[in-house]
Design a protein around this motif. Structure first.
Motif, PDB file in Angstrom:
ATOM      1  N   ARG A   1       0.824  -1.210   0.000  1.00  0.00           N
ATOM      2  CA  ARG A   1       0.000   0.000   0.000  1.00  0.00           C
ATOM      3  C   ARG A   1       0.857   1.258   0.000  1.00  0.00           C
ATOM      4  O   ARG A   1       0.550   2.222  -0.722  1.00  0.00           O
ATOM      5  CB  ARG A   1      -0.936  -0.015   1.220  1.00  0.00           C
ATOM      6  N   VAL A   2       1.905   1.275   0.774  1.00  0.00           N
ATOM      7  CA  VAL A   2       2.731   2.479   0.829  1.00  0.00           C
ATOM      8  C   VAL A   2       3.403   2.727  -0.518  1.00  0.00           C
ATOM      9  O   VAL A   2       3.532   3.878  -0.955  1.00  0.00           O
ATOM     10  CB  VAL A   2       3.759   2.422   1.985  1.00  0.00           C
ATOM     11  N   GLU A   3       3.793   1.667  -1.219  1.00  0.00           N
ATOM     12  CA  GLU A   3       4.392   1.849  -2.538  1.00  0.00           C
ATOM     13  C   GLU A   3       3.369   2.350  -3.546  1.00  0.00           C
ATOM     14  O   GLU A   3       3.682   3.171  -4.422  1.00  0.00           O
ATOM     15  CB  GLU A   3       5.043   0.550  -3.014  1.00  0.00           C
ATOM     16  N   GLN A   4       2.133   1.865  -3.425  1.00  0.00           N
ATOM     17  CA  GLN A   4       1.063   2.368  -4.298  1.00  0.00           C
ATOM     18  C   GLN A   4       0.820   3.845  -4.047  1.00  0.00           C
ATOM     19  O   GLN A   4       0.708   4.647  -4.990  1.00  0.00           O
ATOM     20  CB  GLN A   4      -0.220   1.569  -4.041  1.00  0.00           C
ATOM     21  N   LEU A   5       0.732   4.231  -2.778  1.00  0.00           N
ATOM     22  CA  LEU A   5       0.518   5.635  -2.443  1.00  0.00           C
ATOM     23  C   LEU A   5       1.696   6.496  -2.885  1.00  0.00           C
ATOM     24  O   LEU A   5       1.511   7.617  -3.373  1.00  0.00           O
ATOM     25  CB  LEU A   5       0.285   5.779  -0.936  1.00  0.00           C
TER      26      LEU A   5
ATOM     27  N   VAL B   1      -3.905   7.360   6.253  1.00  0.00           N
ATOM     28  CA  VAL B   1      -3.471   8.710   6.642  1.00  0.00           C
ATOM     29  C   VAL B   1      -2.050   8.659   7.190  1.00  0.00           C
ATOM     30  O   VAL B   1      -1.192   9.485   6.839  1.00  0.00           O
ATOM     31  CB  VAL B   1      -4.431   9.316   7.682  1.00  0.00           C
ATOM     32  N   LEU B   2      -1.777   7.693   8.045  1.00  0.00           N
ATOM     33  CA  LEU B   2      -0.450   7.585   8.644  1.00  0.00           C
ATOM     34  C   LEU B   2       0.611   7.237   7.594  1.00  0.00           C
ATOM     35  O   LEU B   2       1.742   7.747   7.647  1.00  0.00           O
ATOM     36  CB  LEU B   2      -0.461   6.557   9.769  1.00  0.00           C
ATOM     37  N   LEU B   3       0.255   6.400   6.623  1.00  0.00           N
ATOM     38  CA  LEU B   3       1.202   6.093   5.550  1.00  0.00           C
ATOM     39  C   LEU B   3       1.484   7.343   4.707  1.00  0.00           C
ATOM     40  O   LEU B   3       2.641   7.619   4.352  1.00  0.00           O
ATOM     41  CB  LEU B   3       0.662   4.973   4.669  1.00  0.00           C
TER      42      LEU B   3
ATOM     43  N   ARG C   1       1.061  16.615   4.636  1.00  0.00           N
ATOM     44  CA  ARG C   1       0.736  17.284   5.895  1.00  0.00           C
ATOM     45  C   ARG C   1      -0.662  17.901   5.903  1.00  0.00           C
ATOM     46  O   ARG C   1      -1.131  18.348   6.951  1.00  0.00           O
ATOM     47  CB  ARG C   1       1.770  18.376   6.206  1.00  0.00           C
ATOM     48  N   HIS C   2      -1.326  17.958   4.754  1.00  0.00           N
ATOM     49  CA  HIS C   2      -2.674  18.528   4.667  1.00  0.00           C
ATOM     50  C   HIS C   2      -3.633  17.442   4.201  1.00  0.00           C
ATOM     51  O   HIS C   2      -3.420  16.795   3.162  1.00  0.00           O
ATOM     52  CB  HIS C   2      -2.715  19.707   3.690  1.00  0.00           C
ATOM     53  N   PHE C   3      -4.702  17.259   4.976  1.00  0.00           N
ATOM     54  CA  PHE C   3      -5.689  16.219   4.689  1.00  0.00           C
ATOM     55  C   PHE C   3      -7.086  16.835   4.679  1.00  0.00           C
ATOM     56  O   PHE C   3      -7.356  17.801   5.397  1.00  0.00           O
ATOM     57  CB  PHE C   3      -5.623  15.109   5.743  1.00  0.00           C
TER      58      PHE C   3
ATOM     59  N   GLU D   1      -7.556   9.511  16.402  1.00  0.00           N
ATOM     60  CA  GLU D   1      -6.672   8.335  16.398  1.00  0.00           C
ATOM     61  C   GLU D   1      -5.332   8.665  15.747  1.00  0.00           C
ATOM     62  O   GLU D   1      -4.261   8.309  16.264  1.00  0.00           O
ATOM     63  CB  GLU D   1      -7.354   7.184  15.658  1.00  0.00           C
ATOM     64  N   VAL D   2      -5.391   9.339  14.592  1.00  0.00           N
ATOM     65  CA  VAL D   2      -4.157   9.676  13.872  1.00  0.00           C
ATOM     66  C   VAL D   2      -3.269  10.582  14.715  1.00  0.00           C
ATOM     67  O   VAL D   2      -2.055  10.353  14.833  1.00  0.00           O
ATOM     68  CB  VAL D   2      -4.498  10.349  12.531  1.00  0.00           C
TER      69      VAL D   2
END
Length: 242
Positions: free
Chosen positions: A8-12, A51-53, A60-62, A76-77
Motif C-alpha cells: 500500500r505504501v508503494e502504491q501511495l 493517513v499515517l502512511l 501534511r494537509h488532509f 486516532e491519527v
C-alpha cells in the motif's frame, strides 16, 4: 510492516509522485511556482492507516467531509503521531456542514472550507471560542447559481466575507469551489478567481483559492488555485461501505 502495508505504501508513493508531476507540469504551463501550491489529500472513507502512511510520505494537509468519521479518525491519527513524536498535520473540513455540528468540527479541524451562511459562521465562532482555538475559514462559492447545494452566490460573497472577518477567532483565508458537473472547469474557476480578487481587495489576507480535484486540477492551477483537493488520484476508488 506487513506485506500488505508495504504494498500500500508503494502504491501511495507512486500515486503521489504522479500527482506532484501533474502539479509541476500545470504550474510550468501557467508560469507559477509549484512551491506556492498546497496539496490537500482527501481521505474520506479511507482508514487511519492510510493517513499515517501518507504522513510518512510527507503529506501534511488532509481533507475530510463527514464530521463523525473525521473526528474519530483524526483523533486516532493525532494520538499515533504524538506517541511517535512525529509532526502534526493540518485537517481541512471540506464538506457541507450543518450548524448543529459546527461546534464539534471547530474543536478538531484546522480549516473549514465550506462556509456559506451567517448561521454557520456564528456556530463555528462559538465552537472556536469553546475550544479556545483559532479556525481558518474559506467561503464556499456556488458556481452554478444553486446555493441549495452548498455555497454562497458570487454576488453575495463580499457580504459573507465581512461576516466572517467580524468574528474574532475566525481567520478569513479565501474561497473554495467545485466546478459544476458538466461545466467547463476553466470558465468556472475563472469566475472563482474574480470572486477571490473582490474579496482580497477588502481582506488582503484572504489569498487562498481552493479549486481543482483529481479530474481538473490543471484548470485550477491555470486560474490561481493555491490549494488542490485530491483524493481518487492518490488513494484510488473509495472502499466499499458495505
Amino acid at each position: 510492516m506487513t506485506a500488505d502495508a508495504a504494498a500500500r505504501v508503494e502504491q501511495l508513493r507512486a500515486n503521489l509522485a504522479a500527482v506532484h508531476e501533474r502539479i509541476a507540469r500545470g504550474c510550468a504551463e501557467a508560469g507559477r511556482d509549484p512551491g506556492a501550491v498546497t496539496l490537500v489529500v482527501v481521505t474520506k472513507y479511507f482508514p487511519a492507516s492510510d493517513v499515517l502512511l501518507l504522513h510518512r510520505l510527507g503529506v501534511r494537509h488532509f481533507g475530510e467531509n463527514r464530521d463523525q468519521e473525521a473526528g474519530e479518525k483524526f483523533a486516532e491519527v493525532r494520538r499515533a503521531l504524538a506517541d511517535a513524536g512525529e509532526p502534526d498535520l493540518t485537517l481541512h473540513f471540506i464538506g457541507q456542514l450543518q450548524s448543529n455540528k459546527a461546534a464539534h468540527v471547530a474543536g478538531y479541524a484546522d480549516v473549514v472550507e465550506s462556509v456559506d451562511r451567517a448561521k454557520l459562521v456564528t456556530a463555528l465562532a462559538k465552537g472556536a471560542h469553546a475550544a479556545d482555538r483559532r479556525l481558518q475559514v474559506l467561503l464556499q462559492v456556488s458556481l452554478d447559481g444553486a446555493a441549495s447545494r452548498g455555497g454562497v452566490l458570487p454576488e453575495q460573497a463580499d457580504e459573507m466575507a465581512d461576516v466572517v472577518a467580524a468574528q474574532g477567532l475566525l481567520d478569513l483565508r479565501g474561497v473554495m469551489a467545485v466546478a459544476p458537473l458538466g461545466a467547463d472547469p476553466d470558465e468556472a474557476f475563472a469566475r472563482l478567481h474574480d470572486v477571490a480578487d473582490g474579496i482580497r481587495a477588502r481582506h488582503p489576507d484572504a489569498d487562498w483559492i481552493s479549486a481543482g480535484m483529481s479530474g481538473d486540477l490543471e484548470a485550477g492551477l491555470r486560474h490561481g488555485a493555491t490549494h488542490l483537493r485530491v483524493g481518487t488520484a492518490i488513494l484510488g476508488s473509495r472502499p466499499s461501505l458495505l
